[in-house]
Design a protein around this motif. Sequence first.
Motif, PDB file in Angstrom:
ATOM      1  N   ASP A   1       0.819  -1.217   0.000  1.00 24.71           N
ATOM      2  CA  ASP A   1       0.000   0.000   0.000  1.00 24.71           C
ATOM      3  C   ASP A   1       0.855   1.271   0.000  1.00 24.71           C
ATOM      4  O   ASP A   1       0.503   2.282   0.595  1.00 24.71           O
TER       5      ASP A   1
ATOM      6  N   ASP B   1      -3.260   8.757 -13.446  1.00 23.56           N
ATOM      7  CA  ASP B   1      -3.933   8.451 -12.179  1.00 23.56           C
ATOM      8  C   ASP B   1      -3.947   9.707 -11.299  1.00 23.56           C
ATOM      9  O   ASP B   1      -2.935  10.076 -10.709  1.00 23.56           O
TER      10      ASP B   1
ATOM     11  N   ARG C   1      -6.055  10.226  -8.674  1.00 25.00           N
ATOM     12  CA  ARG C   1      -6.831  10.021  -7.440  1.00 25.00           C
ATOM     13  C   ARG C   1      -6.315  10.851  -6.268  1.00 25.00           C
ATOM     14  O   ARG C   1      -7.077  11.544  -5.586  1.00 25.00           O
TER      15      ARG C   1
ATOM     16  N   LEU D   1       2.153   3.918 -11.598  1.00 27.66           N
ATOM     17  CA  LEU D   1       1.044   3.515 -12.479  1.00 27.66           C
ATOM     18  C   LEU D   1       0.973   2.001 -12.671  1.00 27.66           C
ATOM     19  O   LEU D   1      -0.106   1.412 -12.532  1.00 27.66           O
TER      20      LEU D   1
ATOM     21  N   ASN E   1       1.829  -0.310 -10.726  1.00 27.81           N
ATOM     22  CA  ASN E   1       1.514  -0.992  -9.472  1.00 27.81           C
ATOM     23  C   ASN E   1       0.224  -0.494  -8.834  1.00 27.81           C
ATOM     24  O   ASN E   1      -0.128  -0.918  -7.731  1.00 27.81           O
ATOM     25  N   GLY E   2      -0.446   0.447  -9.499  1.00 26.19           N
ATOM     26  CA  GLY E   2      -1.702   0.966  -8.953  1.00 26.19           C
ATOM     27  C   GLY E   2      -1.534   1.762  -7.672  1.00 26.19           C
ATOM     28  O   GLY E   2      -2.459   1.840  -6.858  1.00 26.19           O
TER      29      GLY E   2
ATOM     30  N   HIS F   1      -8.656   7.943   0.896  1.00 23.13           N
ATOM     31  CA  HIS F   1      -8.560   6.795  -0.019  1.00 23.13           C
ATOM     32  C   HIS F   1      -8.330   5.478   0.701  1.00 23.13           C
ATOM     33  O   HIS F   1      -8.034   4.480   0.063  1.00 23.13           O
TER      34      HIS F   1
END
Length: 253
Positions: free
Chosen positions: A143, A172, A174, A211, A213-214, A251
């Motif tokens: 994380d 991304d 977010r 990106l 690895n999210g 998040h």
Amino acid sequence: MTVQTQFFTSDEAEPVVVENPLAKGRVLLVCEHASHTLPARFGTLGLSEEVRKSHIAWDPGALAVTRLLSEALDATIIYQNYSRLIYDCNRPPESPSAMPVTSEIYDIPGNADLSEAERFARTSALYIPFHDRISELVAIRDDVVLVTMHSFTPVYYGKYRDVEIGLLHDTDARLVDAMLDDIAGTDFRVGRNEPYGPEDGVTHTLRLHALPNGLLNVMIEVRNDLIRNEEGQRAAADFLSGLLTKAIAAHSP
Ligand SMILES: [Zn+2]
């Protein structure tokens, strides 16, 4: 007999530095432009001392703010110990700005007509170990929030920049969206993808590590006149640590 030219002398510092490696926070702080130091083998690159210590060589104040953020967020730091004039670790090897022949209004004589062997030597010595180490740090937990820290010059090509803090993202958004939700009434003029953005090729580290690895991510740019002294560095770090903490919480499950 082969004569191998050493990239670093035996008493030169390692190119990749990790601080606070056992930190418990989710944030990983990356500072690609922390230093204006040139490895000894490059001499002066044909530049005056003033230019060698100017914003074209490094991001003044960025590492100091990064260290304050590391304390506030209990975050690991990774930074590059040598100048981006030798290799800009926020650029891929094929980019002309990885080993720039010119930077803003300055020619860099020591970077003119580099051979393939020299480009390979710089890439191997500075870029590869830096990004390999980030990959290792990203893999430690699932994380990680990737935050890259930069500073920018208030005057660029003779033009004054009004924005004080830039929150940059690639595809991304977010984390940046959440950070921008929370800036009403704050002391800083904050912009999205300012003073430049992904179209300028500045999101390389985010594209390499966040990106695929999210990972939640942001590239933060602070105008360097605001972080010339400790008071300014602390004000920027306090503002950013508050912003990051709330945006990350928004998040989290
Ligand atoms: Zn930078």
